[in-house]
Design a protein around this motif. Sequence first.
Motif, PDB file in Angstrom:
ATOM      1  N   ALA A   1      58.591 -57.064   9.539  1.00  0.00           N
ATOM      2  CA  ALA A   1      58.513 -55.638   9.887  1.00  0.00           C
ATOM      3  C   ALA A   1      59.930 -55.114  10.075  1.00  0.00           C
ATOM      4  N   SER A   2      60.208 -53.953   9.502  1.00  0.00           N
ATOM      5  CA  SER A   2      61.533 -53.350   9.647  1.00  0.00           C
ATOM      6  C   SER A   2      61.450 -52.125  10.541  1.00  0.00           C
ATOM      7  N   ILE A   3      62.400 -52.015  11.445  1.00  0.00           N
ATOM      8  CA  ILE A   3      62.473 -50.852  12.333  1.00  0.00           C
ATOM      9  C   ILE A   3      63.906 -50.340  12.316  1.00  0.00           C
ATOM     10  N   GLY A   4      64.203 -49.325  13.119  1.00  0.00           N
ATOM     11  CA  GLY A   4      65.580 -48.848  13.224  1.00  0.00           C
ATOM     12  C   GLY A   4      65.688 -47.336  13.223  1.00  0.00           C
ATOM     13  N   THR A   5      66.776 -46.864  13.795  1.00  0.00           N
ATOM     14  CA  THR A   5      67.030 -45.426  13.907  1.00  0.00           C
ATOM     15  C   THR A   5      67.529 -44.859  12.579  1.00  0.00           C
ATOM     16  N   SER A   6      67.491 -43.523  12.466  1.00  0.00           N
ATOM     17  CA  SER A   6      68.179 -42.849  11.359  1.00  0.00           C
ATOM     18  C   SER A   6      69.061 -41.768  11.971  1.00  0.00           C
ATOM     19  N   SER A   7      69.847 -41.100  11.150  1.00  0.00           N
ATOM     20  CA  SER A   7      70.741 -40.079  11.714  1.00  0.00           C
ATOM     21  C   SER A   7      69.938 -38.959  12.364  1.00  0.00           C
ATOM     22  N   ASP A   8      68.701 -38.749  11.894  1.00  0.00           N
ATOM     23  CA  ASP A   8      67.880 -37.677  12.453  1.00  0.00           C
ATOM     24  C   ASP A   8      67.167 -38.072  13.741  1.00  0.00           C
ATOM     25  N   ILE A   9      66.792 -39.339  13.837  1.00  0.00           N
ATOM     26  CA  ILE A   9      65.960 -39.763  14.972  1.00  0.00           C
ATOM     27  C   ILE A   9      66.581 -40.988  15.637  1.00  0.00           C
ATOM     28  N   VAL A  10      67.196 -40.766  16.787  1.00  0.00           N
ATOM     29  CA  VAL A  10      67.806 -41.864  17.539  1.00  0.00           C
ATOM     30  C   VAL A  10      67.133 -41.937  18.902  1.00  0.00           C
ATOM     31  N   ASN A  11      66.334 -42.990  19.094  1.00  0.00           N
ATOM     32  CA  ASN A  11      65.640 -43.168  20.370  1.00  0.00           C
ATOM     33  C   ASN A  11      65.582 -44.672  20.634  1.00  0.00           C
ATOM     34  N   TYR A  12      66.482 -45.129  21.485  1.00  0.00           N
ATOM     35  CA  TYR A  12      66.618 -46.578  21.703  1.00  0.00           C
ATOM     36  C   TYR A  12      65.338 -47.193  22.252  1.00  0.00           C
ATOM     37  N   GLN A  13      64.716 -46.478  23.197  1.00  0.00           N
ATOM     38  CA  GLN A  13      63.484 -47.004  23.794  1.00  0.00           C
ATOM     39  C   GLN A  13      62.387 -47.133  22.734  1.00  0.00           C
ATOM     40  N   ALA A  14      62.327 -46.134  21.859  1.00  0.00           N
ATOM     41  CA  ALA A  14      61.287 -46.170  20.823  1.00  0.00           C
ATOM     42  C   ALA A  14      61.493 -47.363  19.897  1.00  0.00           C
TER      43      ALA A  14
END
Lengths: 435, 435
Positions: free
Chosen positions: B65-78
């Motif tokens: 499974a791949s996860i991670g932020t993008s420039s538009d959506i940065v939410n560490y908890q998520a």
Amino acid sequence: MKTQVEHAVDGIITEQMATVAHDEDLSPEYIRTMVAEGKIVIPNNSNSTPKPVGIGKGLRTKVNASIGTSSDIVNYQAEVRKARIAEQAGADTLMELSVGGNLDRVRREVLAAVNLPVGNVPLYQAFCDATRKYGSADKLDPEELFDLIEQQCEDGLAFMAIHCGINRYTIERLRKQHYRYGGLVSKGGTSMVSWMEHNNRENPLYEQFDRVVAILKKYDVCLSLGNGLRAGAIHDSHDRAQMQELIINCELAQLGREMGCQMLVEGPGHMPLDEVEANILIQKRMSNEAPYYMLGPISTDVVPGFDHISSAIGAAQSARYGADLICYITPAEHLALPNEDDVRSGVEAARVATYIGDMNKYPDKGRQRDKAMSKARRDLQWDKQFELALMPEQARQVRDSRLPEEEHSCTMCGNFCAANGSKTLFDGDLQGDKC
Amino acid sequence: MKTQVEHAVDGIITEQMATVAHDEDLSPEYIRTMVAEGKIVIPNNSNSTPKPVGIGKGLRTKVNASIGTSSDIVNYQAEVRKARIAEQAGADTLMELSVGGNLDRVRREVLAAVNLPVGNVPLYQAFCDATRKYGSADKLDPEELFDLIEQQCEDGLAFMAIHCGINRYTIERLRKQHYRYGGLVSKGGTSMVSWMEHNNRENPLYEQFDRVVAILKKYDVCLSLGNGLRAGAIHDSHDRAQMQELIINCELAQLGREMGCQMLVEGPGHMPLDEVEANILIQKRMSNEAPYYMLGPISTDVVPGFDHISSAIGAAQSARYGADLICYITPAEHLALPNEDDVRSGVEAARVATYIGDMNKYPDKGRQRDKAMSKARRDLQWDKQFELALMPEQARQVRDSRLPEEEHSCTMCGNFCAANGSKTLFDGDLQGDKC
């Protein structure tokens, strides 16, 4: 009145054939020939003239959605809603499979609610009525069964799944193989086997097959040969009992066609992925390419709650290797009566599967939409992407729920967009079929 | 410190190999031999010692499974929640692919949150840093890239997807084929191609491949050879540029293995169903059976919103024909950054697919659970059915939301239950392998 098959044999292109030819971008003469040869069916009913939907050789693989009450859950409005949801979600045909409540009422309300060709399984009502009237399904009077089939035709059904292929020879094969690991799983089929065993009689639908055909022909209804002995478990797939019934069903498909009736053959059920190709090859060979109506197949037994996916995996193979109509499976399979969400999910998953299968069945025309989509993606044309999406509404919802800062990108990559990055580098190299 | 490969070559069975042998019910000596030959990898890191998960020949097909932020959506908890959801839903490995916000922070928080082996793509941070520091990703300093890879290894990653196989020869093939219909779709790959073109230089990860290997070896990290030129469109599947990169990646897999490093090869992407078998056969042949990490494949371009299903259909074929690790695809693919629900749906669909593929990859042991399930169904043992379900929680939810009047049946058929009806008829016939 003549049936589609009889008209086709006479060289007549009916309105139904012309509509199918138009919808599938094929010549009316091709459709006529295939209907005459029994390789395409267009479920119909002279009383209701449903939307003409072609099923068979050279045509887009179609999706059937099944709905209906059970003894535990009887809600007429909900069944009508499910029928409409199935139609909106893109099902091509609908089966009304109620076994609870007032069966005439639910059938008529569903028929009135949709334009799709609607099918059913007459044995359900026959056995329900016998249980109510005589206290046991085994006391069903065959004469009442034939009367019921005619009454149901009168209501406007376009196709009927009837278990004509179960006979005493087939049941003997079931016994000789020491029954089955997963048992019998067809409701109508099991009740018919029980009736035959208790009454020590041949299946009247087999014994008087010509009578079944005569009734359906009268209304131009398509006869779908049900598979009452289909495997309901991976471990039983392609056991001798199932294959014996398939032989008889393929034989009856030819007989029925020769009598001028539109004929479908039904397939399983539960099957490991690597057996799908052989199953379809053998059905096509034995039936002289009668249209094949597959129930998925579900390709593992262990994912209750996710059988819309296990059957989509199987159905993509079915469509790829030549199945013509795929019955959807919902996430509620093996667990409960499907609700409205389940119906929608089932249709969506089956549409994905049949589309993917058709990319192999029809390598040229089956991929034109993909080609256009990939260009729209390369060029970051979002409206075009939604226009080309098989189910645009859901795609829009996902994007709109998380819109990017820069309109041309998406929130997956944001300003780290590969399509955007490579555009300037190579657009000068685009030539020929890459443009 | 020695790597898993070096230990295996020396005849040593490491703790990791012993755990994998136990989990897969295989002999430790078999695992050791396969690790020595580079046919099995166990992603690891001497700093973090993640859960040992074997990937390769003879083992259950795994799900990433791949996860991670993008420039538009940065939410560490998520992202931490997504990582935990992926683990709970049954992912075997996790990739942390952030490109937005504080990349060190999200990597470290995710690594701390799960026991799974975690991988990443170092080029993402390298290009993000270069953009921030020098105003353009094309100004990346290769020395900083190598330093970054080492720092990231230090943090405890178990595998890294690194685009070593892109070289100037491959880019020439891309130009000679007049680029591509669907363009380039790999983020890291596209940025590297851009860097090479703008600087008129060879890919440092190819040119100094031994240096990449030396860094990863130091931490016993597995090197996953990224496919930066994978087709992102059905129309481009198996074009010459993609195959050229695969040749180089297979060559590097052998080189890296000879240098004592654990090596994975990555595969596409977008592929029609009938090309999957050939793709895997060729990768296995050219790499001498290096473990193969497939991104699905997604088997049509036209179902945005449903690519967890289009890729499950592809992934079942991948697993069937020998892929060893499948990267999930979520319903948000091509549309937006996946949210928590998307992550769960992606893992579930990929688990269904790999299970089904393994039924063909391992016809005996891959179907034992199915056999037990079908017996539990025949005998209407509901608790046993949930025990055997791949994802029991969801199955229970469906049933519990619509419970039947009679406990042994379900609301699908109610008192018209085929399993119940056939039980009394044939139970006396059960013998041998049908019991």
